[in-house]
Design a protein around this motif. Structure first.
Motif, PDB file in Angstrom:
ATOM      1  N   GLY A 170      18.776  68.702  25.460  1.00 29.32           N
ATOM      2  CA  GLY A 170      19.818  69.711  25.266  1.00 29.32           C
ATOM      3  C   GLY A 170      19.230  70.943  24.598  1.00 29.32           C
ATOM      4  N   GLY A 171      20.098  71.901  24.336  1.00 29.81           N
ATOM      5  CA  GLY A 171      19.639  73.068  23.593  1.00 29.81           C
ATOM      6  C   GLY A 171      18.781  74.001  24.407  1.00 29.81           C
ATOM      7  N   LYS A 172      18.038  74.767  23.722  1.00 33.98           N
ATOM      8  CA  LYS A 172      17.336  75.895  24.323  1.00 33.98           C
ATOM      9  C   LYS A 172      15.990  75.493  24.932  1.00 33.98           C
ATOM     10  CE  LYS A 172      19.719  79.707  23.160  1.00 33.98           C
ATOM     11  NZ  LYS A 172      20.708  79.286  24.137  1.00 33.98           N
ATOM     12  N   PRO A 173      15.556  76.270  25.903  1.00 31.16           N
ATOM     13  CA  PRO A 173      14.210  76.067  26.427  1.00 31.16           C
ATOM     14  C   PRO A 173      13.173  76.281  25.326  1.00 31.16           C
ATOM     15  CG  PRO A 173      15.448  77.576  27.817  1.00 31.16           C
ATOM     16  CD  PRO A 173      16.280  77.333  26.598  1.00 31.16           C
ATOM     17  N   LYS A 174      12.084  75.544  25.425  1.00 27.33           N
ATOM     18  CA  LYS A 174      11.041  75.653  24.407  1.00 27.33           C
ATOM     19  C   LYS A 174       9.737  76.072  25.067  1.00 27.33           C
ATOM     20  CE  LYS A 174       9.303  72.172  22.002  1.00 27.33           C
ATOM     21  NZ  LYS A 174       9.468  70.773  21.679  1.00 27.33           N
ATOM     22  N   LEU A 175       9.054  77.003  24.436  1.00 27.70           N
ATOM     23  CA  LEU A 175       7.773  77.470  24.956  1.00 27.70           C
ATOM     24  C   LEU A 175       6.684  76.484  24.530  1.00 27.70           C
ATOM     25  CD1 LEU A 175       6.831  80.085  26.464  1.00 27.70           C
ATOM     26  CD2 LEU A 175       6.135  80.959  24.221  1.00 27.70           C
ATOM     27  N   VAL A 176       5.909  75.992  25.500  1.00 29.78           N
ATOM     28  CA  VAL A 176       4.798  75.113  25.119  1.00 29.78           C
ATOM     29  C   VAL A 176       3.500  75.684  25.662  1.00 29.78           C
ATOM     30  CG1 VAL A 176       6.149  72.980  24.953  1.00 29.78           C
ATOM     31  CG2 VAL A 176       5.139  73.640  27.139  1.00 29.78           C
ATOM     32  N   SER A 177       2.463  75.499  24.893  1.00 32.17           N
ATOM     33  CA  SER A 177       1.161  76.015  25.301  1.00 32.17           C
ATOM     34  C   SER A 177       0.542  75.062  26.326  1.00 32.17           C
ATOM     35  CB  SER A 177       0.270  76.142  24.058  1.00 32.17           C
ATOM     36  OG  SER A 177      -1.039  76.377  24.487  1.00 32.17           O
ATOM     37  N   THR A 178       0.129  75.619  27.445  1.00 34.20           N
ATOM     38  CA  THR A 178      -0.468  74.811  28.517  1.00 34.20           C
ATOM     39  C   THR A 178      -1.715  75.529  29.024  1.00 34.20           C
ATOM     40  OG1 THR A 178       1.044  75.941  30.028  1.00 34.20           O
ATOM     41  CG2 THR A 178       1.682  73.732  29.335  1.00 34.20           C
ATOM     42  N   GLU A 184       0.739  83.910  30.713  1.00 35.77           N
ATOM     43  CA  GLU A 184      -0.437  83.107  31.012  1.00 35.77           C
ATOM     44  C   GLU A 184      -0.668  82.061  29.920  1.00 35.77           C
ATOM     45  OE1 GLU A 184      -3.849  85.339  32.191  1.00 35.77           O
ATOM     46  OE2 GLU A 184      -5.074  83.531  32.356  1.00 35.77           O
ATOM     47  N   GLY A 185      -0.881  80.785  30.334  1.00 36.32           N
ATOM     48  CA  GLY A 185      -1.158  79.719  29.381  1.00 36.32           C
ATOM     49  C   GLY A 185       0.092  79.083  28.780  1.00 36.32           C
ATOM     50  N   PHE A 186       1.270  79.404  29.304  1.00 38.74           N
ATOM     51  CA  PHE A 186       2.492  78.816  28.730  1.00 38.74           C
ATOM     52  C   PHE A 186       3.479  78.354  29.793  1.00 38.74           C
ATOM     53  CE2 PHE A 186       0.817  81.406  25.336  1.00 38.74           C
ATOM     54  CZ  PHE A 186       0.991  80.597  24.220  1.00 38.74           C
ATOM     55  N   HIS A 187       4.181  77.275  29.479  1.00 40.66           N
ATOM     56  CA  HIS A 187       5.303  76.821  30.284  1.00 40.66           C
ATOM     57  C   HIS A 187       6.535  76.695  29.391  1.00 40.66           C
ATOM     58  CE1 HIS A 187       2.328  75.916  33.379  1.00 40.66           C
ATOM     59  NE2 HIS A 187       3.341  75.779  34.232  1.00 40.66           N
ATOM     60  N   LEU A 188       7.686  76.611  30.028  1.00 36.86           N
ATOM     61  CA  LEU A 188       8.928  76.356  29.287  1.00 36.86           C
ATOM     62  C   LEU A 188       9.388  74.945  29.623  1.00 36.86           C
ATOM     63  CD1 LEU A 188      10.926  79.656  29.977  1.00 36.86           C
ATOM     64  CD2 LEU A 188      10.040  78.909  27.749  1.00 36.86           C
ATOM     65  N   VAL A 189       9.792  74.197  28.624  1.00 35.09           N
ATOM     66  CA  VAL A 189      10.370  72.877  28.876  1.00 35.09           C
ATOM     67  C   VAL A 189      11.847  72.920  28.475  1.00 35.09           C
ATOM     68  CG1 VAL A 189       8.186  71.679  28.498  1.00 35.09           C
ATOM     69  CG2 VAL A 189       9.780  71.938  26.597  1.00 35.09           C
ATOM     70  N   ASN A 190      12.552  71.877  28.932  1.00 32.98           N
ATOM     71  CA  ASN A 190      13.961  71.787  28.553  1.00 32.98           C
ATOM     72  C   ASN A 190      14.796  72.944  29.133  1.00 32.98           C
ATOM     73  OD1 ASN A 190      15.884  70.280  27.274  1.00 32.98           O
ATOM     74  ND2 ASN A 190      15.800  71.476  25.378  1.00 32.98           N
ATOM     75  N   VAL A 191      14.501  73.269  30.368  1.00 37.56           N
ATOM     76  CA  VAL A 191      15.185  74.395  31.017  1.00 37.56           C
ATOM     77  C   VAL A 191      16.276  73.855  31.937  1.00 37.56           C
ATOM     78  CG1 VAL A 191      14.893  76.304  32.637  1.00 37.56           C
ATOM     79  CG2 VAL A 191      13.123  75.843  30.912  1.00 37.56           C
ATOM     80  N   ASP A 192      17.484  74.374  31.812  1.00 38.46           N
ATOM     81  CA  ASP A 192      18.590  73.929  32.661  1.00 38.46           C
ATOM     82  C   ASP A 192      18.928  74.978  33.714  1.00 38.46           C
ATOM     83  OD1 ASP A 192      18.922  71.462  31.481  1.00 38.46           O
ATOM     84  OD2 ASP A 192      20.213  72.283  29.892  1.00 38.46           O
TER      85      ASP A 192
END
Ligand code: ATP
Ligand code: MG
Length: 575
Positions: free
Chosen positions: A251-259, A364-372
């Motif tokens: 739930g909640g907001k998308p989170k930026l993760v380093s990839t 570049e180098g980032f993805h978002l998780v928890n995206v609806d």
């Protein structure tokens, strides 16, 4: 025919540029020779096969009520300008000028000329329906001529055009042709599927392809074994395969993760430990000069064909790395749907139902998780833009779809009034009103069909022709040309079989038996009669090309046996 007089230059070596089995065997068997890329000469054996395929096609077209004509290959530009295809056809059209500097082309197809004929000659409903066809060379400067006869630049096509009073009439003509096509390809001994193809830009009209099943073929087909559904993979649809994420929806907001360095869907799903179908893939295209983002579930592929159709775009290409950086300021591996301002977004029909997915962060180098989907990003349109995969549910019955590859040997189109309206081809109905002719077009590649037959009927030693397409049905091999008894019996067999109407080659060459056998196998005569030493006892050996071993027969009874075998094989192929 004596083999010593037959121009059948067999080759032991496989030509290096022969990409497919059919090309190799047709070259090695002395059926065809390459003149230049996509252009071939048919030698006597090859031409005999072509004539037999053409005869089957003519028989079935005539049986369906069509009439054979011959339109010119050399065509004026004007009529192509009237339909707008002078420009649309592009570089595939061979263009030339006459001495008065008039533009001409070599016909890649004949909708223009036949419709021009129709607008001049068809005046009244009394002349309808009418089906006209021809068998002649077509010219297309294919981008990638391939596999010998399969994709030539000069090739033989049967093209038929139907003219009807209305769409109900077109349906009748179309159904007749569908049946005729099934008979043609059944008679050619092909295993094939009739599949739905691109219905074209004009809504409501149908199109089918006949695809001969061949693993190396360019065409891909999705089909259902539970019902009759079969479609070209370009256009095939499937029910959706909802997948639910077993993990926790945070739930909640998308989170930026380093990839860092993690770009492909596989890398992303490995790195983050999520299944690929829990990601959304974003692909950037340029359609008619405008950027478009296409979204599909991570385990899916975008069908450029479907996407182009959804957009109604004339051109569609993947954006280059430079274009992507200019438009989104990121590398393609990090593209995502969140915050894609000013870019049109098309989401595949499976995307909206997903929850808590991983997407590129446009950084570049980032993805978002928890995206609806629908909350954290939106789209301009939802449409089916994914390529069907084996195992997907059939759109008609829900059964699992399978996919196979093949060669498109025939194509049927409901054209409706596309060409007749462009060229003003009208007739007068019973009430005296002018109506547009309603049209269909139907093609069969003759050379391509020949190649497809070889692809399906061969073994390690050569071609195994169906009896009705074989250049000759029987080869008589004398193992020792100097043995008088052999020569005499061979001549007698030749005489008797020919009298029964069979086409026979007597291999009278002064060659070793091994060479004669190898050539017989390579060329693929359905029946081989060996007249060897045993002829002293009145015996000959008979071998079917499709079987491994010979059987011995007295030479007199051999004639009746062969006649029976050939008759039975012909019956099995009759449609
Ligand atoms: P493809 O998708 O393979 O290019 P097409 O859709 O352009 O085919 P049509 O214009 O429908 O083909 O032509 C009718 C038939 O002519 C095809 O079904 C095929 O059998 C044959 N054909 C088309 N192009 C070629 C070619 N370059 N060489 C040999 N045969 C061809
Ligand atoms: Mg083509």
């Amino acid at each position: 025919m004596k083999a010593s007089e037959l121009m059948a230059p067999t080759l032991r070596e496989v030509s290096a540029d022969a990409e497919t089995i059919s090309q190799q065997l047709l070259l090695r068997g002395g059926f065809v020779r390459r003149v230049m890329s996509g252009v071939y000469t048919y030698l006597p054996l090859g031409w005999r096969v072509v004539r037999k395929i053409e005869a089957i096609v003519r028989r079935e077209m005539d049986r369906a009520g069509a009439q054979e004509i011959m339109l010119p290959i050399l065509q004026p530009a004007e009529v192509w300008r009237e339909t707008g295809r002078w420009d649309v056809y592009g570089e595939e059209m061979f263009r030339l000028k006459d001495r008065r500097n008039r533009d001409l082309c070599l016909g890649p197809t004949h909708e223009e000329l036949i419709t021009d004929l129709a607008r001049r000659e068809i005046k009244s409903y009394r002349q309808l329906p009418v089906m006209l066809y021809q068998v002649q060379n077509k010219y297309r400067d294919e981008l990638r001529p391939r596999a010998g006869l399969i994709r030539g630049r000069e090739f033989i096509m049967k093209d038929l055009y139907s003219f009807d009073r209305d769409t109900a009439g077109l349906e009748v003509s179309y159904r007749k042709m569908l049946e005729a096509y099934q008979r043609v390809f059944t008679s050619c001994g092909l295993t094939f599927r009739v599949v739905e193809a691109d219905p074209g830009a004009i809504g409501g009209h149908r199109s089918h392809e006949v695809v001969a099943l061949v693993d190396s073929g360019e065409a891909e087909v999705a089909y259902c074994d539970r019902c009759s559904y079969a479609a070209n993979l370009e256009t095939a649809t499937s029910g959706s395969t909802p997948k639910s994420w077993p993990g926790v929806n945070q739930g909640g907001k998308p989170k930026l993760v380093s990839t860092p360095g993690v770009k492909s869907i596989e890398e992303v799903s490995d790195f983050l430990g999520v299944p690929s179908w829990q990601t959304v893939k974003t692909l950037l295209f340029i359609a008619d000069g405008e950027p478009v983002a296409a979204l599909v579930r991570g385990d899916r592929h975008v069908s450029e064909f479907k996407l182009r159709r959804v957009l109604g775009a004339a051109t569609l290409a993947m954006a280059s790395d430079q274009e992507t950086e200019r438009l989104v300021r990121t590398k393609p591996g990090y593209l995502g749907p969140v915050g894609l301002n000013g870019i049109k977004v098309i989401a595949d029909a499976e995307v909206p139902a997903l929850r808590s997915v991983v997407v590129g962060a446009n950084q570049e180098g980032f993805h978002l998780v928890n995206v609806d989907p629908g909350e954290d990003f939106i789209w301009d349109e939802v449409a089916d833009i994914r390529i069907v995969q084996a195992g997907d549910p059939c759109p008609q019955c829900g059964g699992p779809l399978a996919t196979v590859r093949g060669i498109e040997v025939g194509h049927l189109f409901q054209l409706g009034t596309k060409y007749t309206s462009a060229l003003g081809a009208v007739y007068t109905d019973e009430a005296g009103r002018e109506q547009l002719l309603v049209m269909g077009s139907y093609g069969i590649g003759i050379g391509r069909t020949m190649a497809a037959v070889v692809e399906q009927h061969h073994d390690a030693n050569g071609i195994i022709w169906p009896v009705n397409l074989a250049p000759f049905q029987v080869v008589i091999v004398t193992t020792n040309q100097r043995a008088q008894a052999q020569v005499e019996i061979a001549k007698e067999l030749y005489f008797r079989l020919s009298k029964l109407g069979w086409e026979v080659v007597w291999d009278d060459r002064d060659e070793r038996a091994g060479i004669k056998f190898a050539d017989a196998d390579l060329i693929g005569y359905p029946i081989r009669v060996t007249v060897g030493k045993k002829v002293e006892q009145g015996q000959v050996d008979i071998k079917l090309r499709s079987e491994k071993s010979d059987t011995s027969w007295s030479w007199e009874s051999a004639v009746g046996y062969i006649d029976g075998l050939l008759q039975d094989s012909l019956k099995a192929l009759s449609s």
